[in-house]
Design an enzyme around this catalytic site. Structure first.
Site, PDB file in Angstrom:
ATOM      1  N   GLU A 107       1.080  -1.107   0.064  1.00 33.79           N
ATOM      2  CA  GLU A 107       0.061  -0.142  -0.057  1.00 33.79           C
ATOM      3  C   GLU A 107       0.920   1.298  -0.060  1.00 33.79           C
ATOM      4  O   GLU A 107       1.882   1.344   1.036  1.00 33.79           O
ATOM      5  CB  GLU A 107      -0.845   0.008   1.286  1.00 33.79           C
ATOM      6  CG  GLU A 107      -1.714   0.940   1.268  1.00 33.79           C
ATOM      7  CD  GLU A 107      -2.863   0.914   2.583  1.00 33.79           C
ATOM      8  OE1 GLU A 107      -2.979  -0.201   3.124  1.00 33.79           O
ATOM      9  OE2 GLU A 107      -3.128   1.907   3.167  1.00 33.79           O
ATOM     10  N   ASP A 140      -4.385  10.006  10.249  1.00 32.11           N
ATOM     11  CA  ASP A 140      -2.997   9.359  10.702  1.00 32.11           C
ATOM     12  C   ASP A 140      -2.341   9.888  12.045  1.00 32.11           C
ATOM     13  O   ASP A 140      -2.695  10.981  12.364  1.00 32.11           O
ATOM     14  CB  ASP A 140      -2.023   9.648   9.434  1.00 32.11           C
ATOM     15  CG  ASP A 140      -2.394   8.802   8.409  1.00 32.11           C
ATOM     16  OD1 ASP A 140      -2.272   7.383   8.451  1.00 32.11           O
ATOM     17  OD2 ASP A 140      -2.542   9.260   7.302  1.00 32.11           O
TER      18      ASP A 140
END
Lengths: 273, 388
Positions: A49, A60
């Site tokens: 990924e 995040d």
């Protein structure tokens, strides 16, 4: 052409728990990024990924925030990331999936992105800030071009909603292991396995668990029910801690030990596939 | 067309973890709107706790200084409890949080006014409160940091990115996504995912409703121009919303034109994109990375803007303008010396636009209504340094 769905189904048929390794494009720099990807594949990663760095990565935690801002400082952009992916695609035999916040894609243009990504060998996309409701305006263009649109489900989704989303997801279903951002806390085993069960009841599409999967043991416990695990922050941390020269080796050692646990699990006849 | 849009703008661009919570908020808000008890409690708090209605005040000496026949009225949101319009929104959202059984509030803040207002309602309702604030803003708005702490809030310094409002908002979203089950995020402006831009506008629309009636009562007619500063856009939508249908009333949104260091003029210099949950005008580079904003006014120092403003811009209903740091400081000094009113640096942008553009306007009886969205006590330290 191989599709992401074909590849993920094949892994399940081989009784192989999928190991998805996340790397931020351009981190620590373009060359080192490519070495990390090659090392990860050699160590047993089944899918890579590639994170497109964004200035405001709200999903995040601190580690991927730091890798993203370092990559941006190095001049990484979405078009450059696709160029890098195109070169890697020729070398590594595994599917490459792009994870990106929406704005860089909008700025490039959804159709242009879809065309360039497919040309670069990308087989799927994960868009963490696009809700299922908003995905309807993007999904057709991306899918039509040949990109699997991977949906995320969360512990807060609730069974009915998680199942609707899971049925729409292509390639695999990305199950978020806990309420929170990437890498900040450890995955909640209870939340993750409940979510995995809900998804399994709705679809045959493999379900992979990510966010907070940071040790080989955690990966093994999650993979008892899930078809695969997605590891990102831990790899970015290993890549960034210590001398750059050893970063690929550190990442490879870690992934090899995860691979070992997953393969040991697969030999247990009671484990679901 | 998906949900919660103003034309093409708005939407819900957030991680899946937050979506159920947005549905819950939408339901709670819809139920509250049709609940007379909720409205009564809100109205009562606005009167007895916030101090509404706020007056409109004819700033005669400021008007005379402009040199034309203009009469400038100020909608005195600076007289609200906690010193700005932000409390209107916080009182309403705290009531919503209580309806949803959320015991913890989180908020982002730039100038600190929204943080103070959130900390205030948290104290009032006995809720836990965490406020995220960029390190740059903690430095330049320190009186508000001290107030928040006194009120019992935890103030978390944000050191990422530009260390201002944008990054404080990122960090608040991350907290919310982590603690979503027990936490309500009180967004301070008409930004963020649906239904926030609508909820915040509705809660701020009391400003315009009062001001419109007050102008009719005082002058016997509507103003020719309504002027407000635009950061995220809540004080401006609060006052504009009552006048949008009055086609003869010119609406002016004033953005921060900043200095050589940059600007925060999202509507006049940005292009549409997605930040913090909504599709709207955005300051961004050619690769879709969000550009750093700059303004002397921490509350305007933001690269995004509420989606309804993007719609009003494209429709041509509101004209958007830029005012520099320097012009805003000059207007701050004018109002302080001429009227004995110390305006917030944010609101000073609206005043500076009036000074620059509407001062010599023709027409004997031109009437201008300015939303004086907050008071400037918080800015005294940083202004003293600048003017020294």
């Amino acid at each position: 052409m191989k599709t992401l769905a074909g590849e993920t189904r094949a892994l399940r048929e081989q009784r192989r728990k999928a190991l998805v390794a996340y790397f931020t494009a351009g981190y620590p720099d373009s060359e080192a990024f490519a070495s990390l990807v090659r090392a990860a594949v050699d160590a047993g990663a089944d899918i890579i990924e590639v994170g497109i760095p964004f200035s405001d990565p709200i999903a995040d935690g601190p580690i991927i925030q730091a890798s993203s801002s370092a990559a941006l400082k190095n001049g990484m952009t979405l078009p450059l990331a696709l160029e890098t992916i195109a070169r890697l695609h020729a070398e590594v035999p595994v599917p490459l999936v792009v994870m990106s916040y929406l704005n860089p894609i909008l700025r490039l243009g959804t159709d242009a992105f879809a065309r360039d990504a497919v040309a670069a060998g990308v087989s799927g996309v994960v868009l963490p800030d696009v809700s299922f409701e908003e995905s309807h305006s993007l999904r057709p263009a991306l899918s039509h071009a040949g990109l699997a649109y991977v949906d995320l489900v969360a512990p807060t989704s609730g069974e009915a909603r998680a199942q609707v989303i899971a049925r729409a997801s292509q390639g695999f279903v990305y199950a978020v292991s806990m309420t929170g951002v990437t890498g900040a806390r450890s995955a909640s085993l209870a939340d993750a396995s409940e979510l995995v069960e809900q998804v399994r009841a709705a679809t045959d599409t493999p379900v992979y668990v990510g966010f907070g999967v940071s040790t080989p043991d955690a990966a093994r416990e999650i993979a008892r029910t899930a078809d695969g695990v997605i590891i990102g922050s831990r790899l970015m941390q290993l890549a960034g801690d210590g001398p750059a020269r050893g970063s690929a080796a550190r990442v490879a050692d870690f992934l090899a030990s995860v691979r070992h646990e997953l393969d040991a699990l697969a030999r247990d006849a009671r484990v679901v596939f | 067309m998906s949900r919660g849009r103003f034309g093409a703008y708005g939407g819900q661009f957030v991680p899946e973890t937050l979506m159920p919570c947005l549905f819950e908020l939408e339901e709670a808000y819809s139920a509250a709107r049709s609940d007379a008890g909720f409205q009564r409690e809100l109205d009562d708090l606005l009167v007895r706790y916030v101090g509404r209605p706020t007056p409109v005040y004819l700033a005669a000496r400021f008007s005379a200084s402009l040199g034309g026949g203009v009469r400038v009225y100020l909608k005195r949101e600076d007289l609200n409890h906690t010193g700005a319009h932000k409390i209107n929104n916080c009182v309403g959202q705290a009531l919503l949080a209580r309806r949803m059984n959320k015991r913890r509030l989180v908020a982002e803040t730039g100038a600190g006014q929204h943080g103070v207002a959130t900390a205030t309602v948290a104290a009032l309702f006995g809720m836990e409160c965490t406020v995220y604030m960029g390190e740059v803003d903690i430095e330049r708005q320190s009186p508000n940091v001290r107030r928040m702490k006194l009120l019992g809030a935890k103030v978390v310094p944000v050191s990422s990115g530009t260390r201002t409002l944008k990054d404080a908002t990122n960090e608040t979203i991350r907290d919310w996504v982590t603690n979503v089950r027990e936490t309500h995020y009180i967004i301070g402006s008409t930004v963020g995912p649906h239904p926030y831009p609508t909820i915040v506008r509705d809660l701020q629309s009391v400003i315009g409703r009062e001001a419109r009636a007050q102008m009719l009562e005082t002058e016997g007619r509507l103003p020719d121009d309504v002027v407000a500063c635009v950061g995220g856009g809540s004080n401006s939508l609060g006052i504009f919303s009552a006048f949008v249908e009055d086609r003869d009333v010119q609406l002016h949104g004033v953005e921060a034109g900043g200095s050589d260091e940059g600007d925060s003029a999202t509507l006049t210099r940005g292009r549409p994109g997605v930040l913090h949950g909504a599709y709207s005008y955005l300051l961004q580079d050619e690769h879709g990375q969000v550009s750093p904003a700059h303004s002397i006014a921490a509350g305007l120092d933001y690269p995004g803007v509420g989606p309804e403003h993007s719609f009003l811009k494209d429709e041509g209903r509101v004209a958007y303008h830029r005012v520099t740091d320097e012009e805003a400081v000059a207007a701050f000094q004018s109002l302080t010396r001429l009227e004995g009113i110390v305006p917030a640096l944010e609101s000073s942008h609206a005043l500076a636009f009036v000074q620059r553009e509407l001062g010599r306007a023709r027409g004997e009886r031109r009437i201008v209504l300015v939303n004086l969205s907050g008071r400037g006590d918080k800015d005294i330290d940083s202004l003293e340094k600048r003017l020294r």
